[in-house]
Design a protein around this motif. Structure first.
Motif, mmCIF file in Angstrom:
data_model
loop_
_atom_site.group_PDB
_atom_site.id
_atom_site.type_symbol
_atom_site.label_atom_id
_atom_site.label_comp_id
_atom_site.label_asym_id
_atom_site.label_seq_id
_atom_site.Cartn_x
_atom_site.Cartn_y
_atom_site.Cartn_z
ATOM 1 N N UNK A 162 -105.692 59.037 55.612
ATOM 2 C CA UNK A 162 -107.076 59.405 55.304
ATOM 3 C C UNK A 162 -107.172 60.063 53.930
ATOM 4 N N UNK A 163 -106.203 60.883 53.597
ATOM 5 C CA UNK A 163 -106.196 61.536 52.280
ATOM 6 C C UNK A 163 -106.037 60.507 51.166
ATOM 7 N N UNK B 38 -108.730 59.760 48.314
ATOM 8 C CA UNK B 38 -108.318 59.844 46.902
ATOM 9 C C UNK B 38 -108.641 58.568 46.143
ATOM 10 N N UNK B 39 -108.379 57.408 46.783
ATOM 11 C CA UNK B 39 -108.693 56.129 46.139
ATOM 12 C C UNK B 39 -110.193 55.994 45.921
ATOM 13 N N UNK C 65 -112.386 58.394 45.625
ATOM 14 C CA UNK C 65 -112.815 59.335 44.580
ATOM 15 C C UNK C 65 -112.439 58.813 43.195
ATOM 16 N N UNK C 66 -111.232 58.282 43.063
ATOM 17 C CA UNK C 66 -110.785 57.775 41.758
ATOM 18 C C UNK C 66 -111.605 56.559 41.326
ATOM 19 N N UNK C 67 -111.805 55.619 42.228
ATOM 20 C CA UNK C 67 -112.573 54.417 41.885
ATOM 21 C C UNK C 67 -114.046 54.751 41.650
ATOM 22 N N UNK C 68 -114.577 55.698 42.408
ATOM 23 C CA UNK C 68 -115.951 56.133 42.170
ATOM 24 C C UNK C 68 -116.100 56.774 40.803
ATOM 25 N N UNK C 69 -115.108 57.581 40.425
ATOM 26 C CA UNK C 69 -115.138 58.215 39.105
ATOM 27 C C UNK C 69 -115.052 57.172 37.998
ATOM 28 N N UNK D 33 -113.632 50.228 45.590
ATOM 29 C CA UNK D 33 -114.313 50.995 46.629
ATOM 30 C C UNK D 33 -114.529 50.197 47.912
ATOM 31 N N UNK D 34 -114.236 48.914 47.830
ATOM 32 C CA UNK D 34 -114.422 48.006 48.971
ATOM 33 C C UNK D 34 -115.858 48.023 49.471
ATOM 34 N N UNK D 35 -116.764 47.894 48.520
ATOM 35 C CA UNK D 35 -118.192 47.822 48.811
ATOM 36 C C UNK D 35 -118.743 46.543 48.169
#
Length: 166
Positions: A17-18, A22-23, A25-29, A142-144
């Motif tokens: 989950x962490x 983290x992935x 958050x990084x991809x969103x950034x 982000x797999x969206x």
């Protein structure tokens, strides 16, 4: 012994989950950074085209084109604007010698940018490219996929409109 085997399983779930968080958050950034860079690159020109109150507006008749720029005489349209023998406009696909374009003068310079719908759309082209790039990050990182398609569609629409307008 069953109590001992539950602890490593919980630990694996927590670490998974962490990593997912983290992935994300990084991809969103990265996606937000790409979009901010697109807006930043576009705003340098868009501010002159969109916020025309108090700016010099007029027309330029392109007489000569070089490798990167074209130039010609400037005829004022707005009150307070002065005629100039020569102003410089960036050369693009839509600028040709012998044609007249509606323009806005950049403050304290002899450089002009196209105004009107064509100028607004052309100014936001860097944002269109940023939308396309961010769509890949959003869909893959982000797999969206739906949000990625929405960003890609917006970018393609903006770039197509700019191409047709210019």
């Amino acid at each position: 012994m069953p109590a001992m085997s539950a602890t490593p399983r919980r630990s694996r779930r927590a670490s998974g989950a962490a990593l997912r968080l983290g992935r994300a958050a990084a991809m969103g950034a990265v996606a937000v950074l790409v979009l901010i860079a697109g807006v930043w690159a576009s705003w340098g020109t868009a501010q002159h085209v969109m916020l025309t109150k108090g700016r010099e507006r007029g027309t330029v008749t392109v007489t000569r084109c070089g490798e990167d720029t074209c130039s010609g005489p400037y005829a004022p349209v707005s009150a307070g604007s002065t005629a100039r023998a020569r102003v410089v406009i960036d050369r693009s696909v839509g600028v040709r010698a012998g044609r007249t374009y509606a323009v806005v003068v950049k403050p304290d310079s002899d450089r002009v940018v196209r105004s009107g719908a064509a100028g607004v759309l052309y100014a936001w082209v860097p944002l269109g490219g940023a939308l396309l790039l961010a769509s890949v990050v959003v869909a893959g990182g982000l797999r969206r996929p739906r949000a990625g398609w929405l960003l890609a569609g917006s970018g393609v629409a903006l770039l197509t409109a700019a191409f047709l307008a210019v």
